[in-house]
Design an enzyme around this catalytic site. Structure first.
Site, PDB file in Angstrom:
ATOM      1  N   TYR A  99       0.721  -1.055   0.108  1.00  0.00           N
ATOM      2  CA  TYR A  99      -0.012  -0.129  -0.052  1.00  0.00           C
ATOM      3  C   TYR A  99       0.826   1.267   0.051  1.00  0.00           C
ATOM      4  O   TYR A  99       1.871   1.418   0.814  1.00  0.00           O
ATOM      5  CB  TYR A  99      -0.808  -0.162   1.203  1.00  0.00           C
ATOM      6  CG  TYR A  99      -1.880   1.281   1.282  1.00  0.00           C
ATOM      7  CD1 TYR A  99      -2.859   1.570   0.508  1.00  0.00           C
ATOM      8  CD2 TYR A  99      -1.436   2.260   2.358  1.00  0.00           C
ATOM      9  CE1 TYR A  99      -3.409   2.748   0.585  1.00  0.00           C
ATOM     10  CE2 TYR A  99      -2.318   3.231   2.376  1.00  0.00           C
ATOM     11  CZ  TYR A  99      -3.363   3.567   1.487  1.00  0.00           C
ATOM     12  OH  TYR A  99      -3.968   4.617   1.649  1.00  0.00           O
ATOM     13  N   LYS A 196     -11.631   0.226   5.302  1.00  0.00           N
ATOM     14  CA  LYS A 196     -12.270  -0.483   4.057  1.00  0.00           C
ATOM     15  C   LYS A 196     -13.146  -1.453   4.250  1.00  0.00           C
ATOM     16  O   LYS A 196     -14.522  -1.104   4.519  1.00  0.00           O
ATOM     17  CB  LYS A 196     -10.831  -1.202   3.573  1.00  0.00           C
ATOM     18  CG  LYS A 196      -9.667  -0.027   3.398  1.00  0.00           C
ATOM     19  CD  LYS A 196      -9.924   1.168   2.465  1.00  0.00           C
ATOM     20  CE  LYS A 196      -8.821   2.132   2.510  1.00  0.00           C
ATOM     21  NZ  LYS A 196      -7.440   1.523   2.726  1.00  0.00           N
TER      22      LYS A 196
HETATM   23  C1  LIG Z   1      -6.163   2.062   2.929  1.00  0.00           C
HETATM   24  C2  LIG Z   1      -5.077   1.173   3.472  1.00  0.00           C
HETATM   25  C3  LIG Z   1      -4.015   1.252   4.373  1.00  0.00           C
HETATM   26  C4  LIG Z   1      -4.174   2.673   5.269  1.00  0.00           C
HETATM   27  O1  LIG Z   1      -5.184   2.928   6.102  1.00  0.00           O
HETATM   28  P1  LIG Z   1      -5.943   4.324   6.265  1.00  0.00           P
HETATM   29  O2  LIG Z   1      -7.201   3.858   7.071  1.00  0.00           O
HETATM   30  O3  LIG Z   1      -6.279   4.926   5.098  1.00  0.00           O
HETATM   31  O4  LIG Z   1      -4.938   5.106   7.001  1.00  0.00           O
HETATM   32  C5  LIG Z   1      -3.182   0.409   4.613  1.00  0.00           C
HETATM   33  N1  LIG Z   1      -3.038  -0.954   4.102  1.00  0.00           N
HETATM   34  C6  LIG Z   1      -3.911  -1.184   3.046  1.00  0.00           C
HETATM   35  C7  LIG Z   1      -3.707  -2.367   2.376  1.00  0.00           C
HETATM   36  C8  LIG Z   1      -4.904  -0.083   2.715  1.00  0.00           C
HETATM   37  O5  LIG Z   1      -5.866  -0.464   1.625  1.00  0.00           O
END
Ligand SMILES: *Cc1c(COP(=O)(O)O)cnc(C)c1O
Length: 380
Positions: A99, A196
């Site tokens: 990421y 997510k």
């Molecule tokens: C979005 C995401 C993050 C970061 O998370 P946030 O809630 O945006 O700070 C870390 N790892 C993965 C795989 C992600 O999709």
């Protein structure tokens, strides 16, 4: 308790001793009255602890088969807390197809504090061992990876971690505990961008960590409280509400994901589809053994690898929304080369497969026929 019951009840006993409300109340308070200095009912200040957040932290722990959960203000705040377990001079072996925000945190913040990161391909887990030195303290695994959907063998990585006395942390954002539970496969720390799939409704930014070991939990709790990147009670409530349907949502994400991956594979204009459910996927066997199903994240490239054509496709989509992020009930599409991965130089990103025409889909839980129709009209 089975997983599909845990999403609803895990860690949720006696959430409201006052009135027996079924959902935990939103304790929208920064502080708590004390009868005498130190004489409180378990909470003294909401950075250190809040009853709504505590209910959520128990739910996280339950879902990931851990003992201790910690909730943070974002996924990156959770990752930040893990790296703060380390000291200058320590080394981390990390997945290379990572990421982008994690990569930025590691290289732009923590390298400046003297921590060294090795970004390596882990599709052959044995490669990890080639980078272990006396200074290595942590292995950071993200699987499936973003956006190339590589799958890393968590159990094999945990065997290497145990042999060399290293911590293994797994970013489980893409899979969720519905599909894979890293602590059961030998990981020490599981991390989520709860923003997510766990929240699932694109309305909360939040991070989570879950561990089994008490000492590790205490060290992370110390960092959570000392650095202070906690989430608020209102967001904790929304997250608890989202978690209750995780299993139902994930089942549909997986069903729709399969239909759309198969549709794309058969499309004459499409060159390649990245989805771990295909037998032809290079890590399909590992995916099958460590995941319950294959999820709703799909990447694809069009024939001719034309940048403008990819832009045209994502602009033409009507049911899919062009947006960053993933894991919500609504379908999203992204163009990594111009969006999430734009800051990575072209040659660098192309080495890992992020070419100009790559499009990433987060397949939502709408009717699959409508999603397929939408892709049909947009791709042309
Ligand atoms: C979005 C995401 C993050 C970061 O998370 P946030 O809630 O945006 O700070 C870390 N790892 C993965 C795989 C992600 O999709």
């Amino acid at each position: 308790m089975k997983f599909n019951t845990k999403t609803i009840h895990g860690g949720q006993h006696n959430v409201d001793p006052a009135y027996g409300s079924v959902m935990p109340p939103i304790y929208q308070t920064s502080t708590y009255s004390q009868s005498t200095p130190g004489g409180h009912k378990g909470f003294e200040y909401s950075r250190s602890g809040n009853p709504t957040r505590a209910a959520l932290e128990r739910a996280f722990a339950s879902l990931e088969s851990g003992e201790y959960g910690l909730a943070f203000g974002s996924g990156l705040a959770a990752i930040d807390a893990v790296i703060k377990l380390l000291n200058p001079g320590d080394e981390v072996i990390s997945t290379n197809d990572l990421y982008g925000g994690s990569y930025r945190l590691f290289t732009k913040i923590f390298e400046g504090f003297g921590i060294k990161f090795h970004f390596i391909g882990m599709e052959e887990a044995s490669n990890i061992e080639n980078f272990v030195t006396e200074k290595t303290k942590l292995i950071w695994v993200e699987t499936p990876t973003n956006p190339m959907m590589n799958v890393i063998d968590i159990k094999a990585a945990s065997e290497i971690a145990k042999k060399h006395n290293l911590l293994l942390a797994v970013d489980n954002t893409f899979a969720t505990p519905y599909l894979q539970r890293p602590l059961e496969l030998g990981a020490d720390i599981v991390m989520h961008s709860a923003t997510k799939y766990l929240g699932g409704h694109s309305d909360v930014v939040m991070g989570a960590l879950v561990v089994k070991d008490k000492d590790l939990a205490e060290r992370l709790y110390f960092i959570q409280n000392a650095s202070g990147a906690v989430c608020g009670p209102q967001d904790s409530f929304l997250m608890l509400r989202g978690l209750k349907t995780l299993h139902v949502r994930m089942q549909r994400h997986c069903e729709n994901g399969k239909k759309i991956a198969e549709y794309l594979l058969g499309h004459p204009k499409i060159e390649k589809v990245y989805w771990p459910g295909f037998e032809s996927h290079p890590n399909h066997k590992i995916a099958k053994s460590q995941m319950k199903d294959f999820g709703g994240m799909i990447s694809f490239v069009t024939k001719g690898n034309n940048y403008d054509e990819a832009i045209r496709i994502v602009e033409n989509l009507k049911v899919f929304t062009l947006a960053e992020s993933l894991g919500g009930v609504e379908s999203l599409a992204g163009h990594p080369a111009s969006m999430t991965h734009a800051s990575i130089p072209k040659e660098e990103r192309e080495k890992t497969g992020v070419v100009d025409s790559l499009i990433r889909l987060s397949v939502g839980i709408e009717d699959a026929d409508d999603l397929i129709e939408d892709l049909k009209q947009a791709i042309g």
